[in-house]
Design an enzyme around this catalytic site. Sequence first.
Site, PDB file in Angstrom:
ATOM      1  N   ARG A   1      -2.701  -2.027  -3.267  1.00  0.00           N
ATOM      2  CA  ARG A   1      -3.946  -1.327  -2.982  1.00  0.00           C
ATOM      3  C   ARG A   1      -3.951   0.002  -3.757  1.00  0.00           C
ATOM      4  O   ARG A   1      -3.033   0.799  -3.655  1.00  0.00           O
ATOM      5  CB  ARG A   1      -4.047  -1.030  -1.483  1.00  0.00           C
ATOM      6  CG  ARG A   1      -5.305  -0.268  -1.188  1.00  0.00           C
ATOM      7  CD  ARG A   1      -5.310   0.361   0.166  1.00  0.00           C
ATOM      8  NE  ARG A   1      -6.563   1.085   0.317  1.00  0.00           N
ATOM      9  CZ  ARG A   1      -6.769   1.993   1.241  1.00  0.00           C
ATOM     10  NH1 ARG A   1      -5.833   2.294   2.091  1.00  0.00           N
ATOM     11  NH2 ARG A   1      -7.929   2.613   1.315  1.00  0.00           N
TER      12      ARG A   1
ATOM     13  N   ASN B   1       0.867  -1.173   0.000  1.00  0.00           N
ATOM     14  CA  ASN B   1       0.000   0.000   0.000  1.00  0.00           C
ATOM     15  C   ASN B   1       0.907   1.227   0.000  1.00  0.00           C
ATOM     16  O   ASN B   1       1.495   1.570   1.021  1.00  0.00           O
ATOM     17  CB  ASN B   1      -0.885  -0.039   1.259  1.00  0.00           C
ATOM     18  CG  ASN B   1      -1.864   1.104   1.302  1.00  0.00           C
ATOM     19  OD1 ASN B   1      -1.828   2.025   0.494  1.00  0.00           O
ATOM     20  ND2 ASN B   1      -2.740   1.059   2.283  1.00  0.00           N
TER      21      ASN B   1
ATOM     22  N   GLU C   1      -8.429  -5.322   5.326  1.00  0.00           N
ATOM     23  CA  GLU C   1      -8.293  -4.976   3.906  1.00  0.00           C
ATOM     24  C   GLU C   1      -7.105  -5.697   3.266  1.00  0.00           C
ATOM     25  O   GLU C   1      -7.170  -6.104   2.114  1.00  0.00           O
ATOM     26  CB  GLU C   1      -8.143  -3.455   3.769  1.00  0.00           C
ATOM     27  CG  GLU C   1      -9.435  -2.727   4.079  1.00  0.00           C
ATOM     28  CD  GLU C   1      -9.246  -1.260   4.379  1.00  0.00           C
ATOM     29  OE1 GLU C   1      -8.806  -0.934   5.493  1.00  0.00           O
ATOM     30  OE2 GLU C   1      -9.542  -0.434   3.502  1.00  0.00           O
TER      31      GLU C   1
ATOM     32  N   ARG D   1     -12.692  15.936   7.682  1.00  0.00           N
ATOM     33  CA  ARG D   1     -13.445  16.228   6.446  1.00  0.00           C
ATOM     34  C   ARG D   1     -14.888  16.579   6.790  1.00  0.00           C
ATOM     35  O   ARG D   1     -15.473  15.960   7.690  1.00  0.00           O
ATOM     36  CB  ARG D   1     -13.452  15.014   5.514  1.00  0.00           C
ATOM     37  CG  ARG D   1     -12.083  14.692   4.967  1.00  0.00           C
ATOM     38  CD  ARG D   1     -12.128  13.464   4.074  1.00  0.00           C
ATOM     39  NE  ARG D   1     -10.925  12.691   4.267  1.00  0.00           N
ATOM     40  CZ  ARG D   1     -10.811  11.400   4.013  1.00  0.00           C
ATOM     41  NH1 ARG D   1     -11.829  10.715   3.520  1.00  0.00           N
ATOM     42  NH2 ARG D   1      -9.676  10.782   4.224  1.00  0.00           N
TER      43      ARG D   1
ATOM     44  N   HIS E   1     -13.237   2.759   0.198  1.00  0.00           N
ATOM     45  CA  HIS E   1     -13.199   1.707   1.236  1.00  0.00           C
ATOM     46  C   HIS E   1     -13.859   0.419   0.744  1.00  0.00           C
ATOM     47  O   HIS E   1     -14.335  -0.391   1.546  1.00  0.00           O
ATOM     48  CB  HIS E   1     -13.958   2.140   2.523  1.00  0.00           C
ATOM     49  CG  HIS E   1     -13.393   3.331   3.226  1.00  0.00           C
ATOM     50  ND1 HIS E   1     -14.191   4.343   3.707  1.00  0.00           N
ATOM     51  CD2 HIS E   1     -12.128   3.659   3.560  1.00  0.00           C
ATOM     52  CE1 HIS E   1     -13.434   5.255   4.308  1.00  0.00           C
ATOM     53  NE2 HIS E   1     -12.172   4.855   4.223  1.00  0.00           N
TER      54      HIS E   1
END
Length: 402
Positions: A91, A7, A387, A241, A180
């Site tokens: 990823r 990743n 993940e 955010r 996601h």
Amino acid sequence: MKVLVVNCGSSSVKYTLFEMDSEKKIAWGIVECIGLPEAYYKRQTSGSDEQKDSVKVTNHMEAAELIIKNLMAPETGSIKNIDEISVIGHRIVHGGDKFSKSVLVTEEVKDGLKECFSIAPLHTPGHYEGILAVEKMLSGIPSVLVFDTAFHQTIPDYAYMYALPYDLYEKDHIRKYGFHGTSHNYVSQRAAAMLGKPIEQTKIITCHLGNGSSLAAVEYGKVIDTSMGFTPLQGVVMGSRCGDIDPAVIPYLINMNKDYADPEALNVLMNKKSGLLGISGLSGDMRTIVKAVAAGNKKAKLAFEMLCYSVKKYISAYFGILNGADALVFTAGIGENSPSVREQICKNLSAVGIEMDVDKNNEPSSSERFVSTESSKVKIMIIPTNEELMIARESKRVLTNG
Ligand code: ADP
């Protein structure tokens, strides 16, 4: 069979090496702050303690070299030869509308990924650098790209389109993509297993609540809507955010304050200075917010309530579009670890059949578990996401089946 999951961010390379027969992690770590004086390499192998060293790495290539050397170190390494790694799984955050499923890396695929730079400028160039670096270090070993957007490709057009002029979709590819996906995919599969039903017979609402958060409505194993959009900014209130706001705030800000004529300033405002951080003025980290709420901080309480309320609204909407749900799943940093957030979200949802067992919810555990009452129509579950394992499985599948 061993699979290396990688990743790569703009200044980091994270990895996990899996033995796929047991699906166990053998070695994992991260090189962070690439190109900066504070760069470090943190790593661990199964059965050993974590090690952390300051390192000097100026680019992704040097980071990859450091990692591979460590994996192959004569005494302490996890592999003797690079050929022991059957496939590398990368990823990738954003596949745009170019990539709707995982792909084996070819020159054409790499060119396609370059075309995604503009749609995710914070992530894709780092991914690309990482792919080149790992390819150079592990030459001859096939690589697979696994996209965070791919699991959301089943969302119907009336849900992924924005009601803007159609040519913005055709020419500029502006639409909801969702993120996601690997996590929503993993936890929905686990939820079906916990329900003891084939996923094709389940309706599941998944809540991935971390620094970035998103929900997905998963009907019979396929996503029909998700809360994030063209970028990971849309949806629920997050750490820093803002999530959903009236889009007219943007031109208003530009007119009112010349600083915001620069799109980057707006990006920073909405991605880095908003959410829990922007409202509380304290932190975007939920642990700090929860402590401040307990100490009576009013703005922290407001931030906490706003986040939970926004999640609750999406759950209610997804309950409607799914026409009922079998399970509600909490995952990721906040979803797995914050009983107070889960409790606040599930409060007063009995009308849609969601009833939490507060005692079970408060029990400390890091395992998959049910936290609903016996009579709750919708089973509430906490499922730690994985993940990396999902990417490893997907890379093995692509390598084996093409
Ligand atoms: P990312 O989106 O960066 O992968 P994570 O999934 O690791 O983020 O989630 C990070 C969030 O989880 C932070 O807001 C952190 O405060 C929160 N978190 C982790 N542990 C707890 C806890 N015990 N209680 C409340 N929040 C927690």
